[in-house]
Design a protein around this motif. Structure first.
Motif, PDB file in Angstrom:
ATOM      1  N   PHE A  14       0.677  -1.279   0.045  1.00 26.74           N
ATOM      2  CA  PHE A  14       0.009  -0.024  -0.077  1.00 26.74           C
ATOM      3  C   PHE A  14       0.929   1.229   0.019  1.00 26.74           C
ATOM      4  N   GLU A  15       0.544   2.293  -0.881  1.00 27.53           N
ATOM      5  CA  GLU A  15       1.377   3.355  -1.171  1.00 27.53           C
ATOM      6  C   GLU A  15       1.408   4.309   0.023  1.00 27.53           C
ATOM      7  N   HIS A  16       0.126   4.424   0.714  1.00 22.88           N
ATOM      8  CA  HIS A  16       0.209   5.305   1.869  1.00 22.88           C
ATOM      9  C   HIS A  16       0.057   4.642   3.290  1.00 22.88           C
ATOM     10  N   GLU A  17       0.346   3.489   3.280  1.00 23.61           N
ATOM     11  CA  GLU A  17       0.286   2.998   4.733  1.00 23.61           C
ATOM     12  C   GLU A  17       1.687   2.975   5.370  1.00 23.61           C
ATOM     13  N   PRO A  18       1.710   3.478   6.515  1.00 21.55           N
ATOM     14  CA  PRO A  18       2.890   3.662   7.300  1.00 21.55           C
ATOM     15  C   PRO A  18       3.766   2.116   7.576  1.00 21.55           C
ATOM     16  N   ILE A  19       4.841   2.191   7.253  1.00 20.80           N
ATOM     17  CA  ILE A  19       5.843   1.018   7.526  1.00 20.80           C
ATOM     18  C   ILE A  19       5.952   1.034   9.142  1.00 20.80           C
ATOM     19  N   THR A  20       5.514   0.002   9.729  1.00 23.94           N
ATOM     20  CA  THR A  20       5.828  -0.274  11.166  1.00 23.94           C
ATOM     21  C   THR A  20       6.388  -1.465  11.428  1.00 23.94           C
ATOM     22  N   PHE A  21       7.213  -1.678  12.601  1.00 22.47           N
ATOM     23  CA  PHE A  21       7.490  -2.883  13.004  1.00 22.47           C
ATOM     24  C   PHE A  21       6.657  -4.060  12.867  1.00 22.47           C
ATOM     25  N   ALA A  22       5.278  -4.005  13.298  1.00 24.03           N
ATOM     26  CA  ALA A  22       4.266  -4.702  13.196  1.00 24.03           C
ATOM     27  C   ALA A  22       3.873  -5.198  11.784  1.00 24.03           C
ATOM     28  N   ASN A  23       3.982  -4.314  10.854  1.00 22.87           N
ATOM     29  CA  ASN A  23       3.895  -5.178   9.435  1.00 22.87           C
ATOM     30  C   ASN A  23       5.124  -5.390   8.637  1.00 22.87           C
ATOM     31  N   LEU A  24       6.202  -5.175   9.231  1.00 20.80           N
ATOM     32  CA  LEU A  24       7.509  -5.734   8.452  1.00 20.80           C
ATOM     33  C   LEU A  24       7.294  -7.119   7.972  1.00 20.80           C
ATOM     34  N   GLU A  25       6.470  -7.977   8.655  1.00 19.91           N
ATOM     35  CA  GLU A  25       6.546  -9.485   8.106  1.00 19.91           C
ATOM     36  C   GLU A  25       5.866  -9.361   6.783  1.00 19.91           C
ATOM     37  N   MET A  26       4.845  -8.459   6.495  1.00 20.07           N
ATOM     38  CA  MET A  26       3.976  -8.404   5.252  1.00 20.07           C
ATOM     39  C   MET A  26       4.848  -7.973   4.139  1.00 20.07           C
ATOM     40  N   VAL A  27       5.843  -6.806   4.760  1.00 16.75           N
ATOM     41  CA  VAL A  27       6.593  -6.327   3.660  1.00 16.75           C
ATOM     42  C   VAL A  27       7.767  -7.271   3.178  1.00 16.75           C
ATOM     43  N   LEU A  28       8.546  -8.055   4.166  1.00 13.91           N
ATOM     44  CA  LEU A  28       9.494  -8.805   3.957  1.00 13.91           C
ATOM     45  C   LEU A  28       8.715 -10.350   2.747  1.00 13.91           C
ATOM     46  N   SER A  29       7.515 -10.367   3.435  1.00 15.59           N
ATOM     47  CA  SER A  29       6.785 -11.556   2.355  1.00 15.59           C
ATOM     48  C   SER A  29       6.481 -11.150   0.844  1.00 15.59           C
ATOM     49  N   ARG A  30       6.203 -10.031   0.990  1.00 12.51           N
ATOM     50  CA  ARG A  30       5.949  -9.633  -0.419  1.00 12.51           C
ATOM     51  C   ARG A  30       7.144  -9.308  -1.230  1.00 12.51           C
ATOM     52  N   THR A  31       8.202  -8.763  -0.485  1.00 19.21           N
ATOM     53  CA  THR A  31       9.547  -8.501  -1.268  1.00 19.21           C
ATOM     54  C   THR A  31       9.988  -9.815  -1.805  1.00 19.21           C
ATOM     55  N   ALA A  32       9.858 -10.818  -1.020  1.00 21.31           N
ATOM     56  CA  ALA A  32      10.636 -12.193  -1.320  1.00 21.31           C
ATOM     57  C   ALA A  32       9.918 -12.788  -2.447  1.00 21.31           C
ATOM     58  N   GLN A  33       8.400 -12.596  -2.618  1.00 22.92           N
ATOM     59  CA  GLN A  33       7.808 -13.143  -3.749  1.00 22.92           C
ATOM     60  C   GLN A  33       8.015 -12.058  -5.113  1.00 22.92           C
ATOM     61  N   ALA A  34       8.336 -10.882  -4.674  1.00 23.74           N
ATOM     62  CA  ALA A  34       8.432  -9.961  -6.106  1.00 23.74           C
ATOM     63  C   ALA A  34       9.685  -9.887  -6.555  1.00 23.74           C
ATOM     64  N   LEU A  35      10.513  -9.869  -5.650  1.00 17.76           N
ATOM     65  CA  LEU A  35      12.184  -9.672  -6.054  1.00 17.76           C
ATOM     66  C   LEU A  35      12.962 -10.913  -6.169  1.00 17.76           C
ATOM     67  N   PRO A  36      13.379 -11.363  -7.292  1.00 14.43           N
ATOM     68  CA  PRO A  36      13.981 -12.809  -7.422  1.00 14.43           C
ATOM     69  C   PRO A  36      15.642 -12.576  -7.034  1.00 14.43           C
ATOM     70  N   PHE A  37      15.885 -13.599  -6.615  1.00 12.81           N
ATOM     71  CA  PHE A  37      17.526 -13.683  -6.077  1.00 12.81           C
ATOM     72  C   PHE A  37      18.086 -14.498  -7.374  1.00 12.81           C
ATOM     73  N   GLU A  38      18.888 -13.444  -7.932  1.00 11.24           N
ATOM     74  CA  GLU A  38      19.594 -14.038  -9.390  1.00 11.24           C
ATOM     75  C   GLU A  38      20.781 -13.370  -9.592  1.00 11.24           C
ATOM     76  N   ASN A  39      21.554 -14.040 -10.333  1.00 13.35           N
ATOM     77  CA  ASN A  39      22.984 -13.759 -10.701  1.00 13.35           C
ATOM     78  C   ASN A  39      23.076 -13.348 -12.608  1.00 13.35           C
ATOM     79  N   LEU A  40      22.110 -12.879 -13.144  1.00 11.43           N
ATOM     80  CA  LEU A  40      22.196 -12.877 -14.280  1.00 11.43           C
ATOM     81  C   LEU A  40      22.847 -11.863 -14.860  1.00 11.43           C
ATOM     82  N   SER A  41      23.204 -10.719 -13.958  1.00 11.99           N
ATOM     83  CA  SER A  41      23.780  -9.697 -14.513  1.00 11.99           C
ATOM     84  C   SER A  41      25.517  -9.957 -14.611  1.00 11.99           C
TER      85      SER A  41
END
Length: 260
Positions: free
Chosen positions: A15-42
């Protein structure tokens, strides 16, 4: 709200305007893990760039690429700082299970150390399929997520003063060493990660300068693409299929939205 803040949220679907708090870091980390691949192509294509805030934003956000630990956690660190958290980056050494020893590439793992209400927590979105997905306290307390159970022991090693241990869901039945890290050697400027990238690119024992590796977490498990196979873990069940040179690019686009 800064450019990085808005762009990072959009990239991971937060969410663009939702404050990032310690309580919702779990959601941030989960979405980051699914959206940003770990890769070495470059690295394999010889297109690595100097590690800087500008280049990390361009590569991972504007060009929709992924990266290795120093890129993914470097960007996460900048995002946390922009959202008012107190955090630093730390250097770690990954434990090699086949060798039963620490990686010969030395301190080439980067992670985030977060300070919150007098406690320290490890955050990591650049450890391949071994992501905690939650802040891990440096107290030794075990914490769990959909990806497994994790804890950090205060243990002196040749390369640090703390040790991350893990039991990945559906894979490990006992604690395994992840990596050791030095909590005292703090990094506050992502440019300090450049020697780490240089080692990964050039070191003969680097696992990332020889063959392609692309992986990310999914809601059901994770998916990993190499030059020869595509492996999906769905609710603990492994589905592995062979990949050819012709189908590698198709799978890269289909499952990771990446181009060769």
């Amino acid at each position: 709200m800064g450019e990085l803040n808005i762009a990072f949220r959009k990239r991971i679907g937060f969410f663009e305007h939702e404050p990032i708090t310690f309580a919702n870091l779990e959601m941030v980390l989960s979405r980051t893990a699914q959206a940003l691949p770990f890769e070495n192509l470059s690295i394999l294509s010889g297109k690595t760039k100097e590690i800087s805030e500008k280049n990390l934003i361009r590569k991972i956000i504007l060009h929709n690429e992924g990266g290795l630990c120093y890129e993914l956690n470097g960007l996460l660190y900048l995002f946390l700082i922009e959202n008012g958290f107190k955090a630093v980056l730390v250097r770690g050494v990954v434990y090699s299970e086949p060798d039963q020893d620490w990686s010969r590439t030395g301190q080439t793992h980067a992670a985030v150390l977060l300070f919150h209400q007098g406690e320290k927590y490890l955050l990591d979105t650049g450890f391949g399929g071994n992501l905690p997905l939650v802040p891990v306290p440096l107290t030794g307390e075990a914490v769990s997520s959909p990806n497994g159970t994790f804890r950090i022991k205060r243990e002196k090693t040749p390369y640090g003063d703390y040790l991350l241990e893990m039991k990945i869901k559906h894979k490990h039945t006992y604690w395994k060493k992840g990596y050791t890290f030095d909590s005292k050697l703090e990094i506050t400027n992502v440019s300090e990660l450049n020697p780490m990238q240089e080692t990964i690119v050039q070191h003969p024992d680097s696992a990332f300068n020889k063959k392609p590796l692309v992986t990310r977490l999914t809601e059901q498990g994770n998916i990993t693409l190499t030059s020869t196979s595509l492996t999906e873990w769905i609710d603990g069940k492994e589905n592995k299929q062979k990949i050819s040179k012709e189908t590698f690019g198709q799978s890269l686009k289909k499952y990771f939205n990446l181009e060769i």
